[in-house]
Every structure is written in C-alpha cells, then in structure tokens.
Design an enzyme around this catalytic site. Sequence first.
Site, PDB file in Angstrom:
ATOM      1  N   CYS A  91      61.551   7.963-117.835  1.00 50.36           N
ATOM      2  CA  CYS A  91      60.729   6.765-118.070  1.00 50.36           C
ATOM      3  C   CYS A  91      61.581   5.517-118.224  1.00 50.36           C
ATOM      4  O   CYS A  91      61.346   4.504-117.564  1.00 50.36           O
ATOM      5  CB  CYS A  91      59.850   6.970-119.299  1.00 50.36           C
ATOM      6  SG  CYS A  91      58.859   5.511-119.712  1.00 50.36           S
ATOM      7  N   HIS A 118      33.698 -14.191-123.154  1.00 51.73           N
ATOM      8  CA  HIS A 118      33.405 -14.898-121.911  1.00 51.73           C
ATOM      9  C   HIS A 118      34.273 -16.149-121.777  1.00 51.73           C
ATOM     10  O   HIS A 118      34.520 -16.833-122.770  1.00 51.73           O
ATOM     11  CB  HIS A 118      31.922 -15.311-121.911  1.00 51.73           C
ATOM     12  CG  HIS A 118      31.483 -15.947-120.643  1.00 51.73           C
ATOM     13  ND1 HIS A 118      31.283 -15.225-119.485  1.00 51.73           N
ATOM     14  CD2 HIS A 118      31.227 -17.241-120.334  1.00 51.73           C
ATOM     15  CE1 HIS A 118      30.902 -16.046-118.527  1.00 51.73           C
ATOM     16  NE2 HIS A 118      30.860 -17.284-119.021  1.00 51.73           N
ATOM     17  N   LYS A 148      60.293   0.388-113.012  1.00 52.03           N
ATOM     18  CA  LYS A 148      59.176   0.206-112.081  1.00 52.03           C
ATOM     19  C   LYS A 148      58.318  -0.972-112.499  1.00 52.03           C
ATOM     20  O   LYS A 148      57.964  -1.825-111.669  1.00 52.03           O
ATOM     21  CB  LYS A 148      58.336   1.482-112.040  1.00 52.03           C
ATOM     22  CG  LYS A 148      57.046   1.367-111.250  1.00 52.03           C
ATOM     23  CD  LYS A 148      56.137   2.542-111.537  1.00 52.03           C
ATOM     24  CE  LYS A 148      55.580   2.486-112.947  1.00 52.03           C
ATOM     25  NZ  LYS A 148      54.711   3.646-113.261  1.00 52.03           N
TER      26      LYS A 148
END
Length: 462
Positions: A42, A434, A50
């Site tokens: 990892c 929102h 990555k």
Amino acid sequence: MTYDFDLFVIGGGSAGVRCARIAAGHGARVGVAEERFWGGTCVNVGCVPKKIMVNATEYGQWSADAAAFGWDVEVKGHDWARLAEARDREVARLSGIYGKLLMGAGVTTFDARASFIDAHTLQVGDRRVTAERILVATGGTALRLEIPGAELGLISDDLFTLPTLPKRVVVIGAGYIALEFACILRGLGAEVDVMYRAALPLRGFDDDIRAAVVEALTEQGIRLNPDVSPTRITQVNGHLMVGMSNNFMREADAVFFCTGRAPNTRGLGLEKVGVETNAAGAVVVDEEHRSSQPHIYALGDVIDRVNLTPMATATGHALADTLFGNKPRRASYDNVPTAVFTNPPIGTVGLSEQEAAARGPVDVFVTRFTPMRHTISGRPGRRTLMKLVVCQRTNRVLGAHMLGEDAAEIMQGIGIAVGMGATKADFDRTIGIHPTAAEEFVTLRTRAREAGVQPPRQEAAE
C-alpha cells in the site's frame, strides 16, 4: 518453554505493523521481519503512490476546465520526472513512519526474510528466533499471464519506477488496478488500450456501475477491448506487439499485466509446519484468523479474503486486542466500503443489486446527472450515477453505489449508515446539503425498479 518472543510477525505491511504495534502496547514481546520495504504494498507500490498520480491527472483536468470559469490558464505540459520525485519523497516519508511506530512501541524489527524451521522457530536472515505465536502477514504479489513473451510486460509495481511516460500503453485486465492505471496513464497523456475477457470490467461490482464506467472511460479516449484475451507479446523494432484472441494486434511502448495478485506464501516453509493453504496459495484461516496450526495466524492479502488496507489494519488491531489485550473481538468483513480511483471515481458499500436480489425482493433507486461543475465546463465523461438497493421486507439499505466526483469521500459517510443498518426512511428524513452531489443520496424518492421478486406460480390446468 521460554521463547524469544510472545509474537513474531512475518511481514511489515499494514496488517503486520498494526498487529505488532498494538500487541506491544499490551505488553507483549514482539518481533517483526520485513524483507522488502516497511509499509508493504500500500505505502510503497500501491494505494499511496497511485493516489498521488491520480491527483496529478486531476490537476490537468481542472486546468482544462478553468477557462469556462473565467480563468486564463496556460498549460505547458506535464513533467513526469518532477511528479516521480514528489511521489517517491512522500512514499519514503511514510515508509519511514512505519519503522518509527514500531520502534516507539518497543517492537524488535528485522530487515530480513523470515521462514519456518519448525512450528515455533524461524530463520530470520542469519538468525534463528523462537516465538510462542506467529503471524503470517506477507501480503500478495502481482502476476503475469502465462503467454509467450510475458516477460516483456510490466506488473503494477513497475508503474512507479518508469523513467518516462510511455506514449502508447496496453493494460491487460479489468479489475480496479487495471482501470485505475488506464485512467492515470491517459490523464497524463498516453494513448491507452484496455483488454479484458468479460463483456464488462470490474467483476463483482454492481452492474450499473460497471456499465457507467465503460461509458466514462470511453468518453475520455480510453479504448476498451472487451471479450478478448492477449495471446502473445513480441518485440518489433523497439516496440511491443500484443496479439489478441480476435486475431487483431496492438502496438505499444509498454504493456501492463493487471491480471490479479497471488498470496505471497512461496518460500515461507508453511508446508514444513502443517499450515494449510488453498489452491491459490492463500493461508486457510478460521474466523479468529487461526491457521490449521492454532498458534500460527494469518491476516491481510495473504488470506485473500477482502484485500484492502483498512481491512488489514482493522483485523490486525482486533487480533492483537484478542491475543494480548484481554479484549476479544473481530473486525467484520461485512459492509466494507471501498473505492476505485478511476476518472471519475467509484465508491461502493454493501450488496450489489444482483447480490441483494438473490436474497429476496429489493427496491432499486437510481439517479444519473451531470454535476454542476461540468454543466459549466462541458467536459465529457463526467456524469454521475448514484444507486441505493433497499430490502422490501425491512426497508433496510443493503447497498449504496456511486460513480462520480468525490465518490470515495461521500461513500465513507454512507458506509457508516449502511453498517449501522439504516433504512431508506432514515435516508429520506435526512436533510440534504445543497448544492452538492451527495444530497442526491437523501433525496431519491422514485423507485426505478424492483428485483428479486419471484414470479407467481402458474396453477396446473385442470
């Protein structure tokens, strides 16, 4: 018998380091051996480097969007070497942290390979050590397909040592690593072909997500080649030629095998001590992560169960608490959130529609839309898909799935709700924020379809 260690861990990756550190914190005498690099796959050749490269592609895309928002941005190209230097510096920093954490916890570390001599004795470099309990946490290793010329291809580790960006790349595979690599390489300027045997990529993911990612990758210029397999790789005039099962050829400067990983158990000597492995080489364990030898445990990718870093650290912590902390517990393999860092990314937790429907009737809620950013920028391939799979009997949300910007960040919170057993009614009464994409998960009201409903039995004609 007096042993050198209460626990000896083979492997300095996420599972091994977490278990070792927590066990030492509980007062155990712990040793850890790592033959390659601290932090495991990892940190060194996986998630961390990555994601840094994924970030690099995002800056290029944002700069292309900027003009639509009034910014005059001049892009002069991408500097691969500068990215590699920054990435490698961060990887080295994090790898060093793993070693410091172990030392700070009082763990004895060995930069060496370890293998079994007998059930309680290990050869660790040029030393022999004994341990009352032993944990195998050696992770996995990338595979090449067994085809002629396979040695000309690269494995996933090799992306992080490439000196320059290849201009034309063939990626073989359809899992998350294959698609992530395809998006990274395309985002940094390469021409990319992806070859895979199935009709859709990402086997095991929800089918709506699989179809949506095909659309997204195609719109950004990645050429997908489904229903084919590579048959051979040859070198011609300094370039690679990839033969395909449909009798076509692809020319490339680099070929990546992203065709799976195997448990890294070869050479450990497990057969000497009666530790059972399956046909793929994974250590067979029970629910407590015990192998067929009750004092030998295994965790992480080497058991090939849920091969995710957070799962490895969670199980490592739980095992240490159980063995040495007087707090027996398990880390659940159910409802594990995960992400695929494609472009756009995918986030998912719980059951796919297909898995849920196999258990009984479900209601399916789906929405697709273009995020506000891209209604302005007009960049193709950025549509968002969100989906909830709901049990008809209990109203419980069994699965949540998303392809779209910030999917991984959004799904972390959704994972809490699904893991707690939230119902669709719980989602419905939650007030949305929102304007965000995330609010769509709590405003889905119209059922798209139902699945898993058995047709009524036909009565036999009299």
